[in-house]
Scaffold this active site. Structure first.
Site, mmCIF file in Angstrom:
data_model
loop_
_atom_site.group_PDB
_atom_site.id
_atom_site.type_symbol
_atom_site.label_atom_id
_atom_site.label_comp_id
_atom_site.label_asym_id
_atom_site.label_seq_id
_atom_site.Cartn_x
_atom_site.Cartn_y
_atom_site.Cartn_z
ATOM 1 C CG LEU A 289 -2.052 -0.983 1.294
ATOM 2 C CD1 LEU A 289 -2.771 -0.882 2.636
ATOM 3 C CD2 LEU A 289 -3.030 -0.775 0.156
ATOM 4 C CG ASP A 290 1.136 3.853 -3.385
ATOM 5 O OD1 ASP A 290 2.039 3.014 -3.533
ATOM 6 O OD2 ASP A 290 0.449 4.287 -4.333
ATOM 7 N N PRO A 291 2.308 4.935 0.796
ATOM 8 C CG PRO A 291 4.455 5.858 1.044
ATOM 9 C CD PRO A 291 3.549 5.203 0.042
ATOM 10 C CD GLU A 292 0.505 10.398 2.525
ATOM 11 O OE1 GLU A 292 -0.507 10.783 3.154
ATOM 12 O OE2 GLU A 292 1.630 10.308 3.035
ATOM 13 C CB VAL A 293 -3.047 3.855 0.264
ATOM 14 C CG1 VAL A 293 -4.254 2.921 0.247
ATOM 15 C CG2 VAL A 293 -2.903 4.602 -1.046
#
Length: 307
Positions: free
Chosen positions: A38-42
């Site tokens: 998961l991307d950092p902002e997700v």
């Protein structure tokens, strides 16, 4: 040492690798992986694989996933989300919700996607974001087919802010789908710049946000000795396969890598593979490399001492 699948709620602002690192410290064990970055902002569902369960990593990746995404019409960025540089913007008004819903319906099924340049997809042995960071934006990105099982417009989620239009959708999709790219595709169909403004993974397989633990809760459960109750067996990641329970002598043959004739198991279809279990524990996946083969081939084994 713990073994199994641990459902974690990943918060925004940290990487999936950060979560693995922290859980290694909490559990005091090294053998931990995860099933889909998961991307950092997700934020949302992140399945951690502990101990021998790391062997089912590829299968856990294939579990269907669901997301809730917020889309912003009127803005386009280099990364297809709000972390990138703005490359196009405009004022938006009078969005027709019925037209929007029709566009969403048209995207259900097998579609072709071109992954964003800021992604971990490899081209010629190098990750795409490495090209982007070097300013090499002319790299040819291959398209790929992905499966969108459902897209639903979230009623009353829409609002206008700073002359841009925001709305939320629920998406159920298969492996390899970039939801960021779904967001930009919606804008393209409306002839408007668009980007993903927020994303939460709400489900992985049958595991939802309600089933997940925060890192603080993992730490507490380790202290009170109850973490085992929150772990899923590795078999959970193999739910798409047919399971076949075999006797001890067969299980020993499996552990020795013996191949079987498919006519020894006439009641089963091996095209997609089946899971052999002993005492209700998965010990191997067998399949036919070619549908014309008579001998089954070992796809994956899960070491087990059989007395």
């Amino acid at each position: 040492m713990f073994e199994g699948i641990l459902p974690i709620y990943k918060e925004r602002g940290v990487t999936s690798h950060d979560v693995v690192f922290k859980v290694r410290k909490i559990l005091q064990m090294k053998k931990i992986g995860h099933s889909g970055t998961l991307d950092p902002e997700v934020d949302g569902v992140l399945l951690l694989l502990l101990g021998g369960a790391t062997k089912v990593s590829d299968y856990a990746m294939d579990l269907g996933k669901s997301y809730r995404a917020e889309v912003c019409l009127g803005l386009k960025t280099t990364t297809e989300d709000l972390t990138g540089e703005i490359v196009d913007d405009c004022k938006v008004s009078n969005i027709n919700i019925d037209e929007l819903k029709e566009i969403l319906s048209s995207m259900i099924g097998e579609i072709e996607q071109t992954p964003p340049i800021y992604s971990a997809i490899k081209v010629n042995g190098r990750k795409l974001y490495e090209y982007a960071r070097r300013g090499q934006f002319d790299v040819e990105i291959p398209t790929r087919k992905v499966n969108i099982y459902d897209i639903t417009f979230i009623e009353n989620s829409e609002y206008y802010k700073d002359d841009r239009f925001y709305f939320s959708i629920d998406i159920s999709c298969g492996k390899g789908t970039y939801v960021r790219t779904i967001a930009t595709s919606i804008g393209e169909k409306l002839n408007l710049p668009s980007t993903m403004s927020k994303l939460t993974r709400t489900r992985s397989g049958e595991i939802t946000l309600e089933n997940c633990l925060k890192l603080s809760e993992v730490e507490q459960k380790v202290q009170d000795g109850s973490l085992e109750q929150s772990l899923l067996r590795k078999e959970y990641a193999l739910e798409e396969f047919q399971f076949v329970e075999i006797p001890k002598f067969r299980a020993k043959q499996v552990m020795n890598g013996l191949r079987f004739r498919k006519n020894q198991f006439p009641d089963y279809d091996f095209t997609d593979g089946i899971v052999f279990t002993y005492e209700n524990e998965a010990i191997a996946i067998y399949h036919l490399k070619d549908k014309e083969d008579e001998l089954l081939s070992v796809k994956t084994t899960f070491p087990k001492i059989i007395e």
